[in-house]
Scaffold this active site. Structure first.
Site, PDB file in Angstrom:
ATOM      1  CD  GLU A  22      -2.488  -0.845   1.905  1.00 38.91           C
ATOM      2  OE1 GLU A  22      -4.152  -0.786   2.309  1.00 38.91           O
ATOM      3  OE2 GLU A  22      -1.917  -1.054   3.799  1.00 38.91           O
ATOM      4  CD  GLU A  74      -8.751   3.758  11.124  1.00 36.42           C
ATOM      5  OE1 GLU A  74      -9.539   3.305  11.478  1.00 36.42           O
ATOM      6  OE2 GLU A  74      -7.403   3.570  10.646  1.00 36.42           O
ATOM      7  CE  LYS A 100      -6.517   1.310   2.568  1.00 39.28           C
ATOM      8  NZ  LYS A 100      -5.974   0.873   3.739  1.00 39.28           N
TER       9      LYS A 100
END
Length: 144
Positions: A22, A74, A100
Site C-alpha cells: 500500500e 483514521e 479506500k
C-alpha cells in the site's frame, strides 16, 4: 450550527496503509468534508471574504491525503480535520470521511471501507499540532 461548506467525492491517490504494498504502490482515496461555519454574512452580502475559499479548503485536504504516508486512514481523517481547523479560524467544526475503494477484506464483497471523524474547535487541544512526528519505519529510507 447548521451552516456548512461541503466538498464531496474528492478523489486522491495516496500511499497510506499498514501493508508495504500500500505504501509502495499506492491507491485511491475518496474524501468528503463538512466544514461548519456561520455563513449568514456570506449569504447576505455575497462577498468571498465572509466565507472560506473552496479551492483553499480543497488544497488543505489534498496536502494531507496526497502527503506523508500514514498507516491508518483514521490518522488521515484526523489530521485532515485538525488541519482544516488550524488553517481556517472561522470553521467551528470539521467532519472528514475517508474511504479506500480498493481495500480488500477476505471473503467480503464491498464498495469501500472508511472512517468518519468530527473535530470541534472547542475540543481540539491547540498545543497538539495536526502533524505529529512520524514513526521511524514510515520515515525516509536510510542508505547504508
Amino acid at each position: 450550527m447548521s451552516d456548512a461548506i461541503l466538498l464531496e467525492g474528492l478523489r486522491f491517490f495516496g500511499y497510506h496503509g499498514l501493508y508495504p504494498e500500500e505504501r509502495t504502490l499506492g491507491q485511491r482515496f475518496l474524501v468528503d468534508v463538512v466544514a461548519e461555519l456561520d455563513l449568514r454574512a456570506a449569504g447576505q452580502h455575497d462577498e468571498l471574504e465572509e466565507t472560506i475559499n473552496y479551492q483553499s479548503l480543497y488544497t488543505t485536504v489534498r496536502s494531507i491525503v496526497e502527503g506523508e504516508p500514514m498507516m491508518l486512514i483514521e490518522a488521515v481523517a484526523d489530521r485532515t480535520a485538525r488541519s482544516i481547523l488550524e488553517t481556517f479560524p472561522s470553521v467551528s467544526a470539521a467532519e472528514v470521511t475517508v474511504r479506500k475503494p480498493e481495500a480488500t477484506i477476505r471473503g467480503a464483497h464491498l464498495d469501500a471501507i472508511g472512517v468518519r471523524v468530527r473535530r470541534v474547535r472547542a475540543h481540539v487541544d491547540a498545543t497538539q499540532p495536526a502533524s505529529p512526528p512520524k514513526p521511524p519505519f514510515l520515515g525516509p529510507k536510510r542508505t547504508s
